[in-house]
Write a protein that holds these residues in place. Structure first.
Motif, mmCIF file in Angstrom:
data_model
loop_
_atom_site.group_PDB
_atom_site.id
_atom_site.type_symbol
_atom_site.label_atom_id
_atom_site.label_comp_id
_atom_site.label_asym_id
_atom_site.label_seq_id
_atom_site.Cartn_x
_atom_site.Cartn_y
_atom_site.Cartn_z
ATOM 1 N N ALA A 218 -0.897 -0.554 -2.243
ATOM 2 C CA ALA A 218 0.054 0.546 -2.081
ATOM 3 C C ALA A 218 -0.241 1.676 -3.051
ATOM 4 O O ALA A 218 -0.134 2.860 -2.698
ATOM 5 C CB ALA A 218 1.484 0.025 -2.289
ATOM 6 N N ALA A 219 -0.636 1.324 -4.287
ATOM 7 C CA ALA A 219 -0.947 2.361 -5.268
ATOM 8 C C ALA A 219 -2.182 3.158 -4.884
ATOM 9 O O ALA A 219 -2.249 4.370 -5.081
ATOM 10 C CB ALA A 219 -1.132 1.733 -6.652
ATOM 11 N N TRP B 202 -1.248 5.240 -1.676
ATOM 12 C CA TRP B 202 -0.221 6.269 -1.868
ATOM 13 C C TRP B 202 -0.872 7.548 -2.378
ATOM 14 O O TRP B 202 -1.594 7.536 -3.352
ATOM 15 C CB TRP B 202 0.814 5.777 -2.857
ATOM 16 C CG TRP B 202 2.057 6.622 -2.859
ATOM 17 C CD1 TRP B 202 2.273 7.727 -3.615
ATOM 18 C CD2 TRP B 202 3.234 6.432 -2.071
ATOM 19 N NE1 TRP B 202 3.505 8.255 -3.363
ATOM 20 C CE2 TRP B 202 4.133 7.471 -2.415
ATOM 21 C CE3 TRP B 202 3.613 5.496 -1.116
ATOM 22 C CZ2 TRP B 202 5.384 7.590 -1.824
ATOM 23 C CZ3 TRP B 202 4.858 5.614 -0.535
ATOM 24 C CH2 TRP B 202 5.728 6.656 -0.887
ATOM 25 N N ALA C 228 -2.121 -5.137 -11.531
ATOM 26 C CA ALA C 228 -1.342 -4.191 -10.729
ATOM 27 C C ALA C 228 -0.755 -3.077 -11.594
ATOM 28 O O ALA C 228 -0.761 -1.899 -11.209
ATOM 29 C CB ALA C 228 -0.223 -4.942 -10.001
ATOM 30 N N ILE D 160 -1.636 0.932 -11.132
ATOM 31 C CA ILE D 160 -0.559 1.900 -10.877
ATOM 32 C C ILE D 160 -0.555 2.978 -11.965
ATOM 33 O O ILE D 160 -0.407 4.175 -11.671
ATOM 34 C CB ILE D 160 0.788 1.166 -10.803
ATOM 35 C CG1 ILE D 160 0.835 0.271 -9.557
ATOM 36 C CG2 ILE D 160 1.939 2.163 -10.783
ATOM 37 C CD1 ILE D 160 2.066 -0.604 -9.484
ATOM 38 N N PRO E 210 -0.144 -9.533 -12.408
ATOM 39 C CA PRO E 210 0.774 -8.423 -12.739
ATOM 40 C C PRO E 210 0.143 -7.373 -13.651
ATOM 41 O O PRO E 210 0.384 -6.172 -13.472
ATOM 42 C CB PRO E 210 1.944 -9.135 -13.425
ATOM 43 C CG PRO E 210 1.871 -10.552 -12.979
ATOM 44 C CD PRO E 210 0.433 -10.840 -12.792
ATOM 45 N N LEU F 270 0.720 -4.568 -4.301
ATOM 46 C CA LEU F 270 1.028 -3.407 -5.143
ATOM 47 C C LEU F 270 -0.205 -2.544 -5.371
ATOM 48 O O LEU F 270 -0.124 -1.302 -5.364
ATOM 49 C CB LEU F 270 1.606 -3.873 -6.482
ATOM 50 C CG LEU F 270 3.002 -4.505 -6.435
ATOM 51 C CD1 LEU F 270 3.394 -5.020 -7.813
ATOM 52 C CD2 LEU F 270 4.027 -3.483 -5.946
ATOM 53 N N LEU G 144 1.291 -10.700 -4.464
ATOM 54 C CA LEU G 144 2.124 -9.546 -4.800
ATOM 55 C C LEU G 144 1.310 -8.459 -5.502
ATOM 56 O O LEU G 144 1.494 -7.267 -5.243
ATOM 57 C CB LEU G 144 3.294 -9.989 -5.679
ATOM 58 C CG LEU G 144 4.358 -10.855 -5.005
ATOM 59 C CD1 LEU G 144 5.401 -11.291 -6.025
ATOM 60 C CD2 LEU G 144 5.025 -10.085 -3.862
ATOM 61 N N ALA G 145 0.414 -8.854 -6.405
ATOM 62 C CA ALA G 145 -0.411 -7.865 -7.102
ATOM 63 C C ALA G 145 -1.333 -7.136 -6.139
ATOM 64 O O ALA G 145 -1.536 -5.917 -6.242
ATOM 65 C CB ALA G 145 -1.224 -8.550 -8.201
#
Length: 702
Positions: free
Chosen positions: A141-142, A145, A30, A34, A27, A138, A134-135
């Motif tokens: 996606a970061a 994006w 991530a 981000i 976490p 993320l 999950l990390a």
């Protein structure tokens, strides 16, 4: 037994601490990615600092759960041969019975056959794997994006407002991307409008779409070379660097359609940094002081460099034996980039600074502009170390010490010093407070002496110097005093000699040039100064303040009065030539009227265009020759308030000469751009009823 406890407990605690960090690492990673993606490195650091501190606290608490109770319970469960007696191994405080001591030795021998690693808790494999996946999602996606200003822009509907014509391409969608220089730290932004303001040196990227598709669209720069667009699918793209403000229009059909409107892009120049001194401009060295820390504040619109240069100039010595030395040292600043503070510590020994010298420092800072950063020098600060040598009682030094305060102090300044001393009363020691009050009283005495000179003989004279003569000499004391004093020879041109030889002096003192009323007011001002000086000398500045204010009012009254009498001298007219009287001859007479010369002005084209655009007889209703006006605007762009607006108004009139609104706008801009004429003499007002009766009486009525 403490060593045995640490041996069995340490592996379990290390595993619990590492397991907690392993759970928090995905976490935190991530969150850092981000934050960096959205706001940059500083945002990423701020987002991860607090969670990381919380993670360490939780890890220590999880490790602290593996204590003595847990160890005893785990040993009894893991090793049945200990016969549930492992608590005897760690009973250091309570005395043991003989049976308990025997049992303790037995299980201690059995415990040596075990290993501490057998009690280590297992890893949290499944939670770590889930959090890691999950990390990773993320972070992906970061990274994928798009940031603001990255990727293909979203086009906005066009605002050109041109009518659609069959077969003629027109602009239907638009976007202007502004990429500021990296040193500004500003983000990339997209503008839906084609008018913008951007930092100088920014990169401009146009993305345009036409309907129907254009063949060779261009960006027409007003007064410059056109900029071609390149096709990228259904869009057309162009880019350029913003060096200066400019006007342009989007031409999709090479002039075949209606004229598109003008758009404006302004360049915001990078302002140079500003340096402000946070220390007094003149500081005196205090007893025991061995270093000095002058403070400066530097501000800039985009940031000041973290490192600066401090120029140190030393003046060591007195009189004619003064030596100067200059050097520059690097200094570092603190605080945010846009408002840095510089407070270097200067050691007297390292600079060779000693008594009787001055140290002058000046900060040189640079901004972050790239290339060619702007350097600015700040104000100079002076540190003065007074010489321990006492000033002599005569000579130039004594004269300067007596004269300088009289020139640098006024009654208003004395009032300011008193009010400042009263505000600082609580923070000053009694002796320091009395010394500063007495010093202000000395300034009041000097100022009172200056004004007393105008009262004739009431100024305080300096005491006579001590001599070896104990008695005064007379004419009959038996000594030879020489003959009568011989007058010095007169020097041609001396004002005293001229006045004594040809004039009749009346003044006995400077006070003779004052009228009695003004002299009385000045006498009251001197009396109030005396009262103020008395209170200041005795350490009561609060009581001296009313007297100082009254003295200031009297001085202002004296300054506004008519103080000096001047002799009135009549005009010296040339003698009248009686031989020419009553003859009627006008030979040699000429007109006394001065010729009127036209005023040369550089606003000829602008003035002509202004008159032509008006409603007077010189107005032109048809097309106006605007080429000369356009050249005038380019030549005088540096002094015009807004040359781009004027150029745009000229272009509008050139495109549509019959546009009344365009002509009015151009005329208004020309009026603000032309130089203001010099002030003229006001006309004499016409005579009123009383004036007319007077003119009738003397026979001078018009």
């Amino acid at each position: 037994m403490s060593a045995l406890f640490a041996q069995w407990i340490a592996p379990a605690r290390r595993r619990a601490f590492a397991d907690t960090l392993a759970l928090a690492l995905p976490p935190l990673s991530a969150l850092a990615i981000i934050g960096w993606r959205c706001g940059g490195p500083m945002i990423a650091i701020w987002l991860t600092t607090v969670p990381l501190a919380v993670t360490f606290i939780i890890a220590r608490r999880r490790a602290a759960r593996f204590d003595r109770r847990w160890l005893i319970r785990s040993l009894d469960t893991r090793y049945p041969e200990l016969e549930d007696s492992s608590a005897l191994l760690f009973a250091d405080d309570a005395p043991l019975s003989p049976l308990e001591s025997l049992q303790r030795r037995r299980i201690a021998a059995r415990l040596d056959r075990g290993a501490p690693q057998e009690l280590i808790p297992a890893w949290s494999t499944r939670p770590i794997l889930i959090l890691g996946l999950l990390a990773v999602a993320l972070i992906a996606a970061a990274l994928l994006w798009p940031r603001p200003g990255e990727g293909p822009p979203a086009l906005a509907p066009s605002r050109e407002g041109l009518p659609a014509r069959p077969g003629i391409p027109r602009l239907v969608a638009q976007n202007l991307r502004i990429i500021p220089p990296a040193y500004t730290g500003l983000p990339v932004r997209d503008s839906a409008a084609l008018d913008a303001r951007a930092p100088q040196g920014a990169r401009l990227e146009w993305t345009l779409r036409f309907d129907p598709q254009a063949a060779a669209p261009r960006l027409l720069m007003l007064g410059g070379q056109p900029l071609a667009l390149r096709q990228d699918g259904a869009n057309w793209i162009a880019s350029r660097t913003l060096d200066a403000a400019f006007l342009y229009r989007v031409d999709p059909a090479a002039g075949r359609g209606p004229t598109p409107p003008l758009h404006r892009v302004d360049a915001i120049a990078d302002a140079p940094p500003q340096v402000k001194a946070l220390t007094d401009s003149l500081t005196l060295v205090t007893p025991g002081q061995r270093n000095w820390s002058p403070a400066f504040a530097a501000i800039d619109d985009y940031g000041v460099a973290a490192n600066a240069r401090l120029r140190v100039t030393l003046a060591i010595g007195e009189g004619e034996n003064v030596t100067f030395s200059e050097r520059e040292i690097p200094v570092g600043g603190s605080g945010p980039p846009r408002n840095r503070r510089f407070a270097p510590r200067l050691d007297f020994a390292s600079f060779g600074f000693a008594a009787g010298g001055d140290m002058v420092v000046q900060l040189i800072v640079r901004d972050n502009r790239s290339p060619s950063p702007q350097a600015v020098r700040g104000p100079s600060l002076i540190l003065r170390w007074p010489s321990p040598k006492q000033p002599e009682s005569s000579g130039l030094t004594g004269m300067v010490n007596t004269t300088l305060p009289a020139y640098f102090r006024s009654q208003r300044q004395i009032i300011i010093d008193i009010e400042k001393l009263l505000k600082q009363k609580r923070g000053l020691a009694p002796d320091r407070y009395l010394a500063r009050s007495a010093a202000i009283g000395g300034d009041q005495q000097i100022l009172r002496g200056r004004y007393s000179q105008f009262l004739g003989g009431e100024n305080e004279g300096a005491p006579a110097l001590p001599t070896a003569d104990g008695e005064a000499h007379g004419d009959d004391d038996g000594h030879d005093h020489g003959g009568p004093p011989v007058a010095a020879p007169s020097v041609f041109g001396e004002k005293e000699d001229v006045l004594a030889e040809f004039g009749h002096p009346h003044d006995e003192s400077p006070a003779s040039s004052l009228d009695p009323e003004t002299r009385a007011i000045l006498k009251q001002a001197v009396d109030e100064m005396w009262q103020s000086e008395r209170e200041l000398r005795t350490g009561h500045p609060d009581a001296a303040l009313p007297y100082a204010y009254r003295a200031l009012r009297f001085i202002k009254a004296v300054q506004q009065a008519t103080r000096i009498f001047l002799s009135r001298v009549g005009p010296e007219l040339p003698p009248i030539d009686a031989s020419r009287r009553m003859t009627g001859k006008r030979d040699g007479l000429a007109s006394r009227l001065l010729p009127v010369a036209p005023v040369a002005s550089a606003d000829g084209p602008a003035a002509d265009a202004w008159r032509a655009l008006g409603d007077g007889p010189q107005a032109i209703r048809g097309p106006i020759a605007l080429d000369a006006l356009d050249r005038w605007v380019r030549a005088n762009a540096a002094r015009l308030p807004d040359p781009l607006a004027l150029s745009g108004a000229i272009d509008a009139v050139r495109r549509d000469p019959a546009c009344a609104t365009c002509r009015v706008k151009l005329r208004a801009l020309l009026w603000t751009a032309m130089e203001r004429p010099a002030g003229r003499l006001a006309r004499r007002r016409p005579a009123d009823a009383v004036g007319m009766r007077y003119l009738d009486a003397i026979g001078g009525a018009p």
